[in-house]
Design a protein around this motif. Structure first.
Motif, PDB file in Angstrom:
ATOM      1  N   ASP B  56      32.403  46.758  36.365  1.00  0.00           N
ATOM      2  CA  ASP B  56      33.772  47.545  36.642  1.00  0.00           C
ATOM      3  C   ASP B  56      33.935  47.003  38.148  1.00  0.00           C
ATOM      4  O   ASP B  56      35.890  46.818  38.461  1.00  0.00           O
ATOM      5  N   VAL B  57      33.756  45.658  38.683  1.00  0.00           N
ATOM      6  CA  VAL B  57      33.373  45.233  39.998  1.00  0.00           C
ATOM      7  C   VAL B  57      32.980  44.139  40.366  1.00  0.00           C
ATOM      8  O   VAL B  57      31.793  44.316  39.365  1.00  0.00           O
ATOM      9  N   GLY B  58      33.556  42.975  40.938  1.00  0.00           N
ATOM     10  CA  GLY B  58      32.880  41.927  40.943  1.00  0.00           C
ATOM     11  C   GLY B  58      33.713  40.617  40.914  1.00  0.00           C
ATOM     12  O   GLY B  58      34.879  41.140  39.986  1.00  0.00           O
ATOM     13  N   ARG B  59      32.576  39.628  41.319  1.00  0.00           N
ATOM     14  CA  ARG B  59      34.168  38.495  40.926  1.00  0.00           C
ATOM     15  C   ARG B  59      32.901  37.635  40.736  1.00  0.00           C
ATOM     16  O   ARG B  59      31.760  37.140  40.871  1.00  0.00           O
ATOM     17  N   PHE B  60      33.626  36.818  40.019  1.00  0.00           N
ATOM     18  CA  PHE B  60      32.017  35.485  39.586  1.00  0.00           C
ATOM     19  C   PHE B  60      33.785  34.067  39.909  1.00  0.00           C
ATOM     20  O   PHE B  60      34.813  34.567  39.800  1.00  0.00           O
ATOM     21  N   LEU B  66      37.834  30.798  41.895  1.00  0.00           N
ATOM     22  CA  LEU B  66      37.831  32.473  41.596  1.00  0.00           C
ATOM     23  C   LEU B  66      38.156  32.344  40.115  1.00  0.00           C
ATOM     24  O   LEU B  66      39.057  31.502  38.995  1.00  0.00           O
ATOM     25  N   LEU B  67      36.845  32.781  39.028  1.00  0.00           N
ATOM     26  CA  LEU B  67      37.022  32.678  37.606  1.00  0.00           C
ATOM     27  C   LEU B  67      37.169  34.531  37.115  1.00  0.00           C
ATOM     28  O   LEU B  67      38.363  33.668  36.339  1.00  0.00           O
ATOM     29  N   PHE B  68      37.181  35.196  37.874  1.00  0.00           N
ATOM     30  CA  PHE B  68      36.852  36.481  37.450  1.00  0.00           C
ATOM     31  C   PHE B  68      36.852  37.880  38.311  1.00  0.00           C
ATOM     32  O   PHE B  68      35.945  37.334  39.323  1.00  0.00           O
ATOM     33  N   ASP B  69      37.788  38.561  38.566  1.00  0.00           N
ATOM     34  CA  ASP B  69      38.090  39.611  39.647  1.00  0.00           C
ATOM     35  C   ASP B  69      38.147  40.353  38.759  1.00  0.00           C
ATOM     36  O   ASP B  69      38.759  41.175  37.660  1.00  0.00           O
ATOM     37  N   ALA B  70      36.747  41.782  38.986  1.00  0.00           N
ATOM     38  CA  ALA B  70      37.401  43.152  38.071  1.00  0.00           C
ATOM     39  C   ALA B  70      38.675  43.744  38.454  1.00  0.00           C
ATOM     40  O   ALA B  70      38.941  44.612  37.958  1.00  0.00           O
ATOM     41  N   ALA B  71      39.563  43.671  40.431  1.00  0.00           N
ATOM     42  CA  ALA B  71      39.985  44.123  40.571  1.00  0.00           C
ATOM     43  C   ALA B  71      41.772  43.653  39.645  1.00  0.00           C
ATOM     44  O   ALA B  71      42.322  44.934  39.595  1.00  0.00           O
ATOM     45  N   ASP B  72      41.427  42.550  38.891  1.00  0.00           N
ATOM     46  CA  ASP B  72      43.059  42.168  38.631  1.00  0.00           C
ATOM     47  C   ASP B  72      43.152  41.995  37.538  1.00  0.00           C
ATOM     48  O   ASP B  72      42.081  41.780  36.490  1.00  0.00           O
TER      49      ASP B  72
END
Lengths: 214, 259
Positions: B56-60, B66-72
Protein backbone atom coordinates in the motif's frame (compact mmCIF):
# COMPACT_ATOMS: atom_id res chain seq x y z
CA UNK A 1 -39.59 -53.49 -46.49
CA UNK A 2 -36.52 -55.42 -45.64
CA UNK A 3 -33.75 -55.08 -43.11
CA UNK A 4 -31.35 -53.68 -45.68
CA UNK A 5 -33.69 -50.94 -46.80
CA UNK A 6 -34.34 -49.88 -43.20
CA UNK A 7 -30.65 -49.88 -42.42
CA UNK A 8 -29.91 -47.65 -45.40
CA UNK A 9 -32.62 -45.24 -44.37
CA UNK A 10 -31.38 -45.12 -40.79
CA UNK A 11 -27.84 -44.52 -42.03
CA UNK A 12 -29.24 -41.55 -43.95
CA UNK A 13 -30.62 -40.29 -40.64
CA UNK A 14 -27.32 -41.03 -38.91
CA UNK A 15 -25.68 -38.55 -41.24
CA UNK A 16 -27.65 -35.73 -39.59
CA UNK A 17 -27.08 -37.16 -36.13
CA UNK A 18 -23.35 -37.10 -36.77
CA UNK A 19 -23.40 -33.65 -38.33
CA UNK A 20 -25.30 -32.12 -35.42
CA UNK A 21 -23.00 -33.88 -32.98
CA UNK A 22 -19.76 -32.82 -34.67
CA UNK A 23 -20.72 -29.23 -35.43
CA UNK A 24 -22.07 -28.69 -31.92
CA UNK A 25 -18.90 -30.03 -30.39
CA UNK A 26 -16.53 -28.05 -32.61
CA UNK A 27 -18.36 -24.77 -32.00
CA UNK A 28 -19.53 -25.21 -28.40
CA UNK A 29 -16.17 -26.26 -26.95
CA UNK A 30 -14.44 -22.91 -27.63
CA UNK A 31 -17.60 -20.87 -27.06
CA UNK A 32 -17.97 -22.55 -23.67
CA UNK A 33 -14.51 -21.33 -22.70
CA UNK A 34 -15.45 -17.77 -23.65
CA UNK A 35 -18.63 -18.01 -21.56
CA UNK A 36 -16.65 -19.48 -18.67
CA UNK A 37 -14.30 -16.48 -18.72
CA UNK A 38 -17.35 -14.21 -18.88
CA UNK A 39 -18.88 -15.75 -15.78
CA UNK A 40 -15.56 -15.40 -13.95
CA UNK A 41 -15.07 -11.79 -15.06
CA UNK A 42 -13.82 -9.42 -12.39
CA UNK A 43 -16.29 -6.84 -13.71
CA UNK A 44 -19.22 -8.07 -11.61
CA UNK A 45 -22.18 -6.71 -13.62
CA UNK A 46 -20.86 -8.52 -16.69
CA UNK A 47 -20.30 -11.73 -14.73
CA UNK A 48 -23.89 -11.59 -13.44
CA UNK A 49 -25.19 -10.95 -16.93
CA UNK A 50 -23.38 -14.02 -18.22
CA UNK A 51 -24.57 -16.10 -15.27
CA UNK A 52 -28.16 -15.05 -15.92
CA UNK A 53 -27.77 -16.08 -19.54
CA UNK A 54 -26.42 -19.48 -18.49
CA UNK A 55 -29.33 -19.87 -16.07
CA UNK A 56 -31.86 -19.19 -18.83
CA UNK A 57 -30.24 -21.51 -21.33
CA UNK A 58 -29.80 -24.31 -18.81
CA UNK A 59 -33.25 -23.66 -17.39
CA UNK A 60 -35.24 -24.06 -20.59
CA UNK A 61 -35.63 -27.46 -22.28
CA UNK A 62 -33.37 -27.86 -25.27
CA UNK A 63 -36.36 -29.04 -27.31
CA UNK A 64 -38.09 -25.74 -26.67
CA UNK A 65 -34.93 -23.84 -27.59
CA UNK A 66 -34.77 -25.62 -30.92
CA UNK A 67 -38.37 -24.61 -31.61
CA UNK A 68 -37.70 -21.04 -30.51
CA UNK A 69 -34.66 -20.71 -32.76
CA UNK A 70 -36.64 -21.98 -35.70
CA UNK A 71 -39.89 -20.02 -35.33
CA UNK A 72 -39.35 -16.98 -33.14
CA UNK A 73 -37.05 -14.87 -35.35
CA UNK A 74 -39.74 -15.00 -38.04
CA UNK A 75 -42.62 -14.18 -35.68
CA UNK A 76 -40.91 -11.33 -33.85
CA UNK A 77 -38.64 -9.74 -36.37
CA UNK A 78 -40.27 -10.81 -39.59
CA UNK A 79 -36.92 -12.08 -40.78
CA UNK A 80 -37.03 -15.15 -42.98
CA UNK A 81 -36.91 -18.45 -41.16
CA UNK A 82 -33.50 -19.85 -40.53
CA UNK A 83 -33.01 -23.12 -42.26
CA UNK A 84 -34.07 -26.06 -40.09
CA UNK A 85 -30.56 -27.30 -39.81
CA UNK A 86 -29.06 -23.90 -38.94
CA UNK A 87 -31.60 -23.35 -36.13
CA UNK A 88 -30.83 -26.74 -34.66
CA UNK A 89 -27.10 -26.03 -34.72
CA UNK A 90 -27.56 -22.56 -33.19
CA UNK A 91 -29.72 -23.92 -30.37
CA UNK A 92 -27.43 -26.87 -29.68
CA UNK A 93 -24.23 -24.83 -29.76
CA UNK A 94 -25.52 -22.20 -27.34
CA UNK A 95 -27.08 -24.77 -25.04
CA UNK A 96 -24.04 -26.99 -24.89
CA UNK A 97 -21.63 -24.08 -24.62
CA UNK A 98 -23.42 -23.06 -21.42
CA UNK A 99 -23.10 -26.54 -19.93
CA UNK A 100 -19.47 -26.74 -21.00
CA UNK A 101 -18.78 -23.31 -19.51
CA UNK A 102 -19.75 -24.53 -16.05
CA UNK A 103 -17.51 -27.57 -16.41
CA UNK A 104 -14.64 -25.32 -17.51
CA UNK A 105 -15.28 -22.93 -14.65
CA UNK A 106 -15.19 -25.75 -12.12
CA UNK A 107 -11.96 -27.02 -13.65
CA UNK A 108 -10.28 -23.64 -13.79
CA UNK A 109 -11.24 -22.73 -10.25
CA UNK A 110 -9.95 -26.04 -8.93
CA UNK A 111 -6.37 -25.30 -10.02
CA UNK A 112 -4.38 -24.24 -6.94
CA UNK A 113 -3.41 -20.58 -6.69
CA UNK A 114 0.21 -21.65 -6.36
CA UNK A 115 0.28 -22.72 -10.01
CA UNK A 116 -0.69 -19.22 -11.16
CA UNK A 117 1.77 -17.65 -8.73
CA UNK A 118 4.60 -19.92 -9.85
CA UNK A 119 3.94 -18.85 -13.44
CA UNK A 120 3.74 -15.19 -12.46
CA UNK A 121 7.00 -15.09 -10.52
CA UNK A 122 8.66 -16.66 -13.55
CA UNK A 123 7.62 -13.56 -15.46
CA UNK A 124 4.98 -15.22 -17.63
CA UNK A 125 2.10 -13.15 -18.94
CA UNK A 126 -1.41 -14.04 -17.83
CA UNK A 127 -2.08 -15.59 -21.24
CA UNK A 128 1.07 -17.70 -21.01
CA UNK A 129 0.19 -18.84 -17.50
CA UNK A 130 -3.25 -19.91 -18.70
CA UNK A 131 -2.24 -21.69 -21.87
CA UNK A 132 1.13 -23.11 -20.82
CA UNK A 133 0.51 -23.94 -17.18
CA UNK A 134 -3.17 -24.11 -16.29
CA UNK A 135 -4.99 -25.38 -19.37
CA UNK A 136 -3.52 -28.89 -19.55
CA UNK A 137 -4.28 -29.40 -15.87
CA UNK A 138 -7.84 -28.22 -16.44
CA UNK A 139 -8.24 -30.64 -19.35
CA UNK A 140 -7.20 -33.52 -17.15
CA UNK A 141 -9.59 -32.53 -14.42
CA UNK A 142 -12.63 -32.00 -16.60
CA UNK A 143 -12.27 -35.08 -18.77
CA UNK A 144 -14.74 -37.20 -16.79
CA UNK A 145 -17.57 -34.60 -16.60
CA UNK A 146 -16.89 -33.72 -20.23
CA UNK A 147 -17.31 -37.30 -21.37
CA UNK A 148 -20.69 -37.37 -19.61
CA UNK A 149 -21.82 -34.24 -21.39
CA UNK A 150 -20.58 -35.39 -24.78
CA UNK A 151 -22.39 -38.70 -24.44
CA UNK A 152 -25.57 -36.86 -23.55
CA UNK A 153 -25.11 -34.79 -26.69
CA UNK A 154 -25.17 -37.93 -28.85
CA UNK A 155 -28.65 -38.74 -27.62
CA UNK A 156 -29.89 -35.13 -27.53
CA UNK A 157 -29.44 -34.95 -31.29
CA UNK A 158 -32.74 -36.85 -31.47
CA UNK A 159 -34.47 -33.61 -30.41
CA UNK A 160 -33.81 -32.17 -33.87
CA UNK A 161 -36.82 -34.06 -35.15
CA UNK A 162 -39.20 -31.58 -33.45
CA UNK A 163 -38.58 -29.35 -36.44
CA UNK A 164 -38.64 -32.23 -38.86
CA UNK A 165 -35.00 -32.97 -39.29
CA UNK A 166 -34.75 -36.59 -40.30
CA UNK A 167 -32.14 -37.90 -37.93
CA UNK A 168 -31.95 -41.54 -36.89
CA UNK A 169 -35.10 -41.70 -34.75
CA UNK A 170 -37.22 -39.71 -37.18
CA UNK A 171 -35.98 -41.95 -39.98
CA UNK A 172 -37.14 -44.95 -37.98
CA UNK A 173 -40.43 -43.33 -37.08
CA UNK A 174 -41.20 -42.79 -40.75
CA UNK A 175 -41.52 -46.58 -41.02
CA UNK A 176 -44.19 -46.57 -38.32
CA UNK A 177 -46.58 -45.17 -40.92
CA UNK A 178 -46.16 -48.48 -42.71
CA UNK A 179 -46.84 -50.38 -39.52
CA UNK A 180 -43.21 -51.19 -38.81
CA UNK A 181 -42.17 -50.73 -35.18
CA UNK A 182 -38.89 -52.63 -35.08
CA UNK A 183 -36.80 -49.94 -36.88
CA UNK A 184 -37.38 -47.71 -33.88
CA UNK A 185 -35.85 -50.27 -31.54
CA UNK A 186 -33.12 -50.89 -34.08
CA UNK A 187 -31.92 -47.28 -33.68
CA UNK A 188 -30.64 -48.17 -30.20
CA UNK A 189 -27.89 -50.15 -31.91
CA UNK A 190 -26.67 -47.01 -33.67
CA UNK A 191 -26.61 -44.99 -30.45
CA UNK A 192 -24.90 -47.78 -28.54
CA UNK A 193 -22.19 -48.10 -31.18
CA UNK A 194 -21.68 -44.31 -31.26
CA UNK A 195 -21.44 -44.03 -27.47
CA UNK A 196 -19.26 -47.14 -27.30
CA UNK A 197 -16.80 -45.50 -29.65
CA UNK A 198 -16.77 -42.30 -27.58
CA UNK A 199 -16.23 -44.27 -24.39
CA UNK A 200 -13.19 -45.95 -25.91
CA UNK A 201 -11.92 -42.59 -27.16
CA UNK A 202 -12.28 -40.90 -23.77
CA UNK A 203 -10.67 -43.90 -22.07
CA UNK A 204 -7.72 -43.64 -24.42
CA UNK A 205 -7.45 -39.91 -23.80
CA UNK A 206 -7.58 -40.39 -20.05
CA UNK A 207 -4.80 -42.93 -20.29
CA UNK A 208 -2.73 -40.54 -22.37
CA UNK A 209 -2.96 -37.92 -19.64
CA UNK A 210 -2.16 -40.47 -16.98
CA UNK A 211 1.56 -39.76 -17.08
CA UNK A 212 1.25 -37.04 -14.46
CA UNK A 213 -0.73 -36.46 -11.32
CA UNK A 214 -2.13 -33.13 -10.23
CA UNK B 1 25.77 -0.31 -2.56
CA UNK B 2 22.76 -2.44 -1.74
CA UNK B 3 21.52 -4.60 -4.58
CA UNK B 4 18.02 -4.38 -3.16
CA UNK B 5 16.43 -2.04 -0.70
CA UNK B 6 12.89 -1.87 0.65
CA UNK B 7 11.79 1.36 2.31
CA UNK B 8 8.85 1.72 4.65
CA UNK B 9 6.69 -1.09 3.26
CA UNK B 10 3.13 -1.01 4.56
CA UNK B 11 0.54 -3.59 3.61
CA UNK B 12 -2.96 -4.23 4.92
CA UNK B 13 -5.47 -6.94 4.16
CA UNK B 14 -8.84 -5.38 4.85
CA UNK B 15 -8.51 -3.80 8.28
CA UNK B 16 -5.56 -5.93 9.36
CA UNK B 17 -2.26 -4.17 8.95
CA UNK B 18 0.20 -6.97 8.27
CA UNK B 19 3.29 -4.90 7.50
CA UNK B 20 3.64 -1.67 9.45
CA UNK B 21 6.54 0.05 7.80
CA UNK B 22 9.33 -2.40 7.06
CA UNK B 23 12.70 -1.27 5.72
CA UNK B 24 15.74 -3.38 4.96
CA UNK B 25 18.47 -3.81 2.40
CA UNK B 26 20.57 -6.63 0.98
CA UNK B 27 24.11 -6.27 -0.31
CA UNK B 28 25.21 -8.18 -3.36
CA UNK B 29 26.12 -11.77 -2.49
CA UNK B 30 24.57 -11.51 0.93
CA UNK B 31 22.23 -14.00 2.56
CA UNK B 32 19.48 -12.33 4.56
CA UNK B 33 17.32 -14.59 6.71
CA UNK B 34 13.95 -13.47 8.00
CA UNK B 35 12.74 -15.24 11.12
CA UNK B 36 9.70 -14.77 13.32
CA UNK B 37 6.57 -16.57 14.42
CA UNK B 38 3.71 -17.19 12.01
CA UNK B 39 1.57 -14.13 11.50
CA UNK B 40 4.52 -11.81 11.99
CA UNK B 41 4.33 -10.73 8.34
CA UNK B 42 7.48 -12.35 7.00
CA UNK B 43 5.79 -14.27 4.20
CA UNK B 44 3.76 -11.21 3.22
CA UNK B 45 7.00 -9.25 3.06
CA UNK B 46 8.49 -11.83 0.70
CA UNK B 47 5.35 -11.83 -1.44
CA UNK B 48 5.54 -8.05 -1.70
CA UNK B 49 9.12 -8.27 -2.91
CA UNK B 50 7.97 -10.68 -5.63
CA UNK B 51 4.97 -8.53 -6.50
CA UNK B 52 2.51 -11.26 -5.58
CA UNK B 53 1.10 -8.63 -3.23
CA UNK B 54 1.23 -4.93 -3.96
CA UNK B 55 2.37 -2.82 -1.00
CA UNK B 56 0.00 0.00 0.00
CA UNK B 57 2.92 2.27 0.82
CA UNK B 58 6.63 2.01 0.26
CA UNK B 59 9.40 1.86 -2.30
CA UNK B 60 11.77 -0.72 -3.69
CA UNK B 61 15.21 0.18 -4.99
CA UNK B 62 17.34 -2.03 -7.18
CA UNK B 63 21.05 -1.18 -7.38
CA UNK B 64 20.17 2.27 -6.09
CA UNK B 65 17.55 2.96 -8.76
CA UNK B 66 13.89 3.29 -7.89
CA UNK B 67 12.17 0.07 -8.99
CA UNK B 68 8.72 0.46 -7.48
CA UNK B 69 6.85 3.19 -5.70
CA UNK B 70 3.43 2.34 -4.25
CA UNK B 71 2.38 5.97 -4.65
CA UNK B 72 2.89 5.82 -8.40
CA UNK B 73 -0.33 4.31 -9.74
CA UNK B 74 0.99 4.09 -13.26
CA UNK B 75 3.72 1.68 -12.19
CA UNK B 76 1.20 -1.04 -11.45
CA UNK B 77 0.21 -2.25 -14.88
CA UNK B 78 0.53 -6.00 -15.41
CA UNK B 79 3.24 -5.63 -18.01
CA UNK B 80 5.43 -3.35 -15.89
CA UNK B 81 5.10 -5.57 -12.85
CA UNK B 82 5.94 -8.58 -15.00
CA UNK B 83 9.18 -6.94 -16.11
CA UNK B 84 10.10 -5.94 -12.56
CA UNK B 85 9.44 -9.41 -11.25
CA UNK B 86 12.24 -10.80 -13.38
CA UNK B 87 14.77 -9.31 -10.97
CA UNK B 88 13.54 -11.72 -8.31
CA UNK B 89 13.15 -15.45 -8.09
CA UNK B 90 10.91 -17.21 -5.62
CA UNK B 91 11.01 -20.71 -4.22
CA UNK B 92 7.70 -21.63 -2.62
CA UNK B 93 7.01 -23.63 0.49
CA UNK B 94 4.82 -26.02 -1.53
CA UNK B 95 7.20 -26.18 -4.53
CA UNK B 96 4.44 -25.42 -7.06
CA UNK B 97 6.11 -27.31 -9.86
CA UNK B 98 4.05 -27.71 -13.01
CA UNK B 99 2.82 -31.33 -12.80
CA UNK B 100 2.40 -31.89 -16.54
CA UNK B 101 6.02 -31.05 -17.34
CA UNK B 102 9.23 -32.97 -16.69
CA UNK B 103 11.91 -31.54 -14.41
CA UNK B 104 13.78 -30.19 -17.43
CA UNK B 105 10.64 -28.69 -18.94
CA UNK B 106 9.79 -27.05 -15.62
CA UNK B 107 13.17 -25.35 -15.59
CA UNK B 108 13.27 -24.38 -19.26
CA UNK B 109 9.62 -23.35 -19.79
CA UNK B 110 9.88 -19.71 -18.71
CA UNK B 111 13.28 -19.02 -20.36
CA UNK B 112 11.96 -20.48 -23.63
CA UNK B 113 8.89 -18.25 -23.44
CA UNK B 114 10.98 -15.18 -22.67
CA UNK B 115 13.34 -15.98 -25.53
CA UNK B 116 10.49 -15.42 -27.97
CA UNK B 117 10.59 -11.73 -27.06
CA UNK B 118 14.19 -11.44 -28.22
CA UNK B 119 14.56 -9.61 -31.53
CA UNK B 120 16.91 -12.23 -32.93
CA UNK B 121 14.72 -15.17 -31.92
CA UNK B 122 13.45 -15.92 -35.40
CA UNK B 123 16.91 -16.04 -36.96
CA UNK B 124 18.67 -17.99 -34.23
CA UNK B 125 15.74 -19.99 -32.95
CA UNK B 126 17.51 -23.32 -32.89
CA UNK B 127 20.65 -22.04 -31.26
CA UNK B 128 18.79 -20.04 -28.61
CA UNK B 129 16.65 -23.04 -27.69
CA UNK B 130 19.68 -25.28 -27.44
CA UNK B 131 21.48 -22.79 -25.20
CA UNK B 132 18.46 -22.57 -22.88
CA UNK B 133 18.07 -26.33 -22.70
CA UNK B 134 21.74 -26.89 -21.98
CA UNK B 135 21.72 -24.16 -19.32
CA UNK B 136 18.63 -25.74 -17.76
CA UNK B 137 20.27 -29.16 -17.70
CA UNK B 138 23.36 -27.65 -16.12
CA UNK B 139 21.23 -26.17 -13.37
CA UNK B 140 19.54 -29.50 -12.70
CA UNK B 141 22.92 -31.19 -12.52
CA UNK B 142 24.06 -28.46 -10.16
CA UNK B 143 21.23 -29.23 -7.73
CA UNK B 144 22.11 -32.92 -8.01
CA UNK B 145 19.31 -34.02 -10.30
CA UNK B 146 21.20 -34.86 -13.46
CA UNK B 147 19.51 -38.25 -13.53
CA UNK B 148 15.97 -36.94 -12.95
CA UNK B 149 15.64 -34.50 -15.84
CA UNK B 150 12.96 -36.47 -17.64
CA UNK B 151 10.99 -37.34 -14.53
CA UNK B 152 7.65 -35.75 -13.77
CA UNK B 153 7.17 -34.07 -10.38
CA UNK B 154 4.94 -36.91 -9.17
CA UNK B 155 7.79 -39.35 -9.77
CA UNK B 156 10.33 -37.67 -7.50
CA UNK B 157 10.50 -36.97 -3.77
CA UNK B 158 9.57 -33.69 -2.10
CA UNK B 159 13.19 -32.76 -1.58
CA UNK B 160 13.94 -33.41 -5.24
CA UNK B 161 10.91 -31.39 -6.28
CA UNK B 162 12.11 -28.47 -4.20
CA UNK B 163 15.53 -28.70 -5.81
CA UNK B 164 13.89 -28.60 -9.23
CA UNK B 165 12.03 -25.52 -8.04
CA UNK B 166 15.33 -23.91 -7.05
CA UNK B 167 16.81 -24.70 -10.47
CA UNK B 168 13.67 -23.27 -12.09
CA UNK B 169 14.06 -20.02 -10.19
CA UNK B 170 17.78 -19.84 -11.02
CA UNK B 171 17.12 -20.33 -14.73
CA UNK B 172 16.00 -16.71 -15.07
CA UNK B 173 19.19 -15.43 -13.41
CA UNK B 174 17.45 -13.32 -10.77
CA UNK B 175 19.29 -10.56 -8.91
CA UNK B 176 17.77 -11.74 -5.66
CA UNK B 177 16.58 -15.27 -5.01
CA UNK B 178 13.82 -15.49 -2.41
CA UNK B 179 12.81 -18.57 -0.44
CA UNK B 180 9.51 -18.85 1.40
CA UNK B 181 10.02 -21.47 4.12
CA UNK B 182 11.49 -23.82 1.54
CA UNK B 183 11.82 -26.80 3.86
CA UNK B 184 8.63 -26.50 5.92
CA UNK B 185 6.77 -29.06 3.81
CA UNK B 186 9.60 -31.59 3.96
CA UNK B 187 10.60 -34.41 6.28
CA UNK B 188 13.53 -33.46 8.52
CA UNK B 189 15.91 -35.92 6.83
CA UNK B 190 15.02 -34.58 3.38
CA UNK B 191 15.37 -31.00 4.58
CA UNK B 192 19.11 -31.53 4.66
CA UNK B 193 19.44 -32.03 0.90
CA UNK B 194 17.57 -28.79 0.15
CA UNK B 195 19.56 -26.82 2.71
CA UNK B 196 22.77 -28.22 1.21
CA UNK B 197 21.84 -26.78 -2.18
CA UNK B 198 21.02 -23.43 -0.58
CA UNK B 199 24.35 -23.40 1.26
CA UNK B 200 26.12 -24.09 -2.01
CA UNK B 201 24.34 -21.14 -3.63
CA UNK B 202 25.26 -18.94 -0.69
CA UNK B 203 28.89 -19.99 -1.04
CA UNK B 204 28.73 -18.95 -4.71
CA UNK B 205 27.63 -15.47 -3.64
CA UNK B 206 24.05 -15.71 -4.78
CA UNK B 207 22.07 -12.91 -3.20
CA UNK B 208 19.39 -14.60 -1.13
CA UNK B 209 16.39 -13.52 0.92
CA UNK B 210 15.24 -16.47 3.00
CA UNK B 211 12.17 -16.75 5.19
CA UNK B 212 12.86 -19.77 7.35
CA UNK B 213 12.20 -21.69 10.53
CA UNK B 214 15.54 -23.48 10.21
CA UNK B 215 17.47 -21.67 12.94
CA UNK B 216 20.55 -23.81 12.38
CA UNK B 217 20.65 -22.83 8.73
CA UNK B 218 20.03 -19.15 9.51
CA UNK B 219 22.81 -19.11 12.08
CA UNK B 220 25.27 -20.89 9.85
CA UNK B 221 24.68 -19.29 6.48
CA UNK B 222 23.18 -15.84 6.88
CA UNK B 223 25.14 -12.63 6.80
CA UNK B 224 22.24 -10.75 8.31
CA UNK B 225 19.17 -11.83 10.24
CA UNK B 226 15.90 -9.97 10.59
CA UNK B 227 13.49 -10.86 13.35
CA UNK B 228 9.95 -9.83 12.53
CA UNK B 229 7.22 -9.40 15.09
CA UNK B 230 3.72 -8.07 14.52
CA UNK B 231 4.49 -6.47 11.20
CA UNK B 232 7.69 -4.68 12.11
CA UNK B 233 11.36 -5.58 12.24
CA UNK B 234 11.81 -6.06 15.96
CA UNK B 235 15.50 -6.78 15.80
CA UNK B 236 18.21 -7.23 13.21
CA UNK B 237 21.92 -7.77 12.97
CA UNK B 238 24.46 -10.37 11.97
CA UNK B 239 23.70 -13.96 12.86
CA UNK B 240 25.95 -13.95 15.89
CA UNK B 241 24.37 -10.86 17.42
CA UNK B 242 20.82 -12.00 16.86
CA UNK B 243 21.19 -15.59 17.99
CA UNK B 244 23.73 -15.25 20.78
CA UNK B 245 22.80 -11.91 22.17
CA UNK B 246 19.11 -11.20 21.55
CA UNK B 247 18.09 -7.83 22.94
CA UNK B 248 14.31 -7.81 22.97
CA UNK B 249 12.22 -10.04 25.18
CA UNK B 250 10.16 -11.23 22.17
CA UNK B 251 13.23 -12.49 20.35
CA UNK B 252 14.52 -14.20 23.48
CA UNK B 253 11.18 -15.96 23.88
CA UNK B 254 11.05 -16.86 20.18
CA UNK B 255 14.54 -18.34 20.16
CA UNK B 256 13.95 -20.34 23.32
CA UNK B 257 10.84 -21.89 21.74
CA UNK B 258 12.59 -22.64 18.46
CA UNK B 259 15.46 -24.49 20.10
Amino acid sequence: MGFWEVTLSLLGGLKYTCLIFALTLVLALPLGLVIAFGSMSKFKPFAYLVKTFVWIIRGVPLMLQVIIFFYVPGFLLGTPLLSRFASVIAAFVINYACYFSEIYRGGIESIPKGQYEAGQVLGMTKTQVFFKVVLMQVVKRILAPMSNEVITLVKDTALARVIMIVEVIQAAQNFAAYGLMWPLFYTAVFYLAFVGLLTILFGWFEKKLDYYRI
Amino acid sequence: MAVFEARNIIKSFGKTEVLKGVSFSIEKGEVLCVIGSSGSGKTTLLRCVNFLETPDVGRFYLNGDLLFDAADKKAKTDEEIRQKRLHFGLVFQSFNLFPQYTALENVSLAPLLHAKERPDYKENKKQIREEILSHSSDLLRKVGLGDKMDNYPCQISGGQQQRVAIARALALKPDVLCFDEPTSALDPEITVEVLAVMKELAAEDMTMLVVTHEMGFAREVSDKVIFMDEGVIAEQGNAKEVFDNPQSKRLQEFLSVMK
